[in-house]
Scaffold this motif. Structure first.
Motif, PDB file in Angstrom:
ATOM      1  N   SER A 149     102.848   4.185   3.197  1.00 10.71           N
ATOM      2  CA  SER A 149     103.217   5.445   2.523  1.00 10.71           C
ATOM      3  C   SER A 149     102.085   6.353   2.024  1.00 10.71           C
ATOM      4  N   TYR A 169      99.720   7.361   4.834  1.00 12.79           N
ATOM      5  CA  TYR A 169     100.674   8.443   5.702  1.00 12.79           C
ATOM      6  C   TYR A 169     100.331   9.692   4.960  1.00 12.79           C
ATOM      7  N   VAL A 208     109.147   8.824   2.709  1.00 13.80           N
ATOM      8  CA  VAL A 208     108.385   7.965   3.850  1.00 13.80           C
ATOM      9  C   VAL A 208     108.844   6.795   3.643  1.00 13.80           C
TER      10      VAL A 208
END
Length: 199
Positions: free
Chosen positions: A145, A148, A122
């Protein structure tokens, strides 16, 4: 034989769930005796651990292959999504949820491995998106990240998102759109809109 047992178990677990599938059913699907399976795995927990790590390695390897293509970062995210959906059969049985509930130790170790692989992937995606002006330059890479990853884990919680209300594919599309709209520039939004037309 060990590989055959892992592959057949993988297929059954994905379609029916880790809890539902018995060692008898695996033996029957393979056309062997249960004793044969116990020669390679001393119990079901050991088999589940082997299957989940096999699944993880196969998916990680495929994702790395997609990342190596160095495509546009937004297209890359959707390509990874399609690859994961193909491999996890739309997760009809919600294997991650069952793993968490019935095999918490295996789940925790797998989640740790997933985090490390996804984190690197990511952050690379975010950096290349910023470089070509698809993502905003003021985003915090580490924070995004982690958020996510956390979102990806949460959408698989079927208490929060019952599979009767949402297919895994729909959830993934909603989540990717939510994630990207938060970090995209005008140029990135255009690219996202193009991808959403393809879904």
């Amino acid at each position: 034989m060990r590989e055959k047992i892992i592959e057949k178990s993988n297929e059954l677990f994905l379609n029916l769930g880790f809890k539902s599938v018995t060692m008898d059913e695996i033996a029957s699907a393979l056309g062997v005796s249960k004793k044969t399976i116990y020669k390679y795995f001393k119990n079901k927990t050991e088999l589940v651990a082997a299957v989940t790590h096999h699944m993880f390695d196969a998916v990680s390897c495929g994702i790395n292959g997609i990342c190596d293509l160095k495509m546009n970062p937004i297209d890359e995210i959707f390509s990874i999504k399609r690859f994961v959906m193909d491999n996890l059969k739309d997760e009809k049985s919600s294997p991650q949820y069952q793993l968490q509930k019935y095999y918490p130790k295996i789940y925790a170790s797998l989640k740790q491995k997933q985090f490390h692989v996804m984190q690197g992937c990511v952050i690379e995606n975010l950096k290349s998106g910023i470089e070509i002006d698809l993502y905003r330059s003021d985003i915090d890479l580490e924070f995004i990240s982690r958020i996510y990853f956390n979102g990806m884990v949460s959408i698989k919680d079927k208490d929060l998102f019952p599979l009767n209300d949402y297919s895994m594919n729909t959830l993934m599309n909603y989540y990717l759109e939510y994630h990207l709209r938060g970090i995209c520039t005008e140029k990135g939004i255009q690219q996202l809109e193009n991808q959403l037309k393809l879904k």
